[in-house]
Design an enzyme around this catalytic site. Sequence first.
Site, PDB file in Angstrom:
ATOM      1  N   SER A 145       0.826  -1.195   0.000  1.00 54.29           N
ATOM      2  CA  SER A 145       0.000   0.000   0.000  1.00 54.29           C
ATOM      3  C   SER A 145       0.870   1.259   0.000  1.00 54.29           C
ATOM      4  O   SER A 145       1.620   1.480  -0.949  1.00 54.29           O
ATOM      5  CB  SER A 145      -0.973  -0.042   1.187  1.00 54.29           C
ATOM      6  N   ASP A 221      -9.954  -5.715  -3.681  1.00 55.34           N
ATOM      7  CA  ASP A 221      -9.429  -4.700  -2.763  1.00 55.34           C
ATOM      8  C   ASP A 221     -10.412  -3.535  -2.679  1.00 55.34           C
ATOM      9  O   ASP A 221     -10.821  -2.974  -3.700  1.00 55.34           O
ATOM     10  CB  ASP A 221      -8.074  -4.210  -3.294  1.00 55.34           C
ATOM     11  N   HIS A 254      -7.385  -5.985   0.649  1.00 56.30           N
ATOM     12  CA  HIS A 254      -6.220  -5.157   0.952  1.00 56.30           C
ATOM     13  C   HIS A 254      -5.467  -5.628   2.199  1.00 56.30           C
ATOM     14  O   HIS A 254      -4.468  -5.037   2.570  1.00 56.30           O
ATOM     15  CB  HIS A 254      -6.686  -3.710   1.174  1.00 56.30           C
TER      16      HIS A 254
END
Length: 295
Positions: A145, A221, A254
């Site tokens: 991320s 995600d 995620h």
Amino acid sequence: MERIEHRACFGGWQDVYRHESKVLGCTMKFAVYLPPQAANGKLPVLYWLSGLTCSEQNFITKAGAQRYAAEHGVVIVAPDTSPRGEQVMDDDGYDLGQGAGFYLNATEQPWATHYRMFDYVADELPALVEAHFPVGDARAISGHSMGGHGALVVALRNPGRYRSVSAFSPIVAPSKVPWGEKAFGAYLGEDRQAWKQWDASELVRSATEKLPLLVDQGGDDEFLDTQLRPQLLQAAAVAAGHPLQLRMRPGYDHSYYFIASFIGEHIAHHAAALHGEAKVHAGVAHEPHDGCGRH
């Protein structure tokens, strides 16, 4: 430098250290996994950069990476995600301030005093690691991320320093998504031209080293369309002829469940480059057939 955690793990040691950072002007922590092979000499090192709200703890407790690091004989170093301490500027939101350093060098006050995570990750931390641990100069870098953004940017801005780079769910175009716009506006000011030097989708356009990029992205995600937008990196890589392997993983989100599912493949990818076992290759990016870069 003080060791504050020391735990046996897959025949090696999972440690955490605390030190005073001159670059950041505060006390920092970083984790080091030393696989069993470290007892016999120097090993290559993989730097892992974590995402928003994380510290050095998230990766070492959730990813399950130590098993694969022990298998391949790779040291893993995982720093914190930002400067820390009462004297360090913070923000009420989770996506700015402590826990959200974005791996750049801030130019705007009050952030510029401490928020120099790029210099910390690229220079100060490796110098410390290479001086005090059994590692050589064979380096790789990866992250998730915000940390995936950091890994790509640090590698692209330091040609020749890393033998491989990969990312999970990276913020590939921070200058074009809300997370990045908020952070860049605060840390760097309102000049969007200055933002480009911290944006992987911009850096690939002029990269002097065609270091292959490996990106895994969960198809489910929750931040895919609003914050991550991997197609922007793919389009830039296509235009620049930069090697990119973008792997869309249907059903994955995620979370660290996603990272734990594929971290073994990433460590094997880096080990091949770090040990010279095989040439690590990511094919030149091509226009996706379905707009999502699925392979």
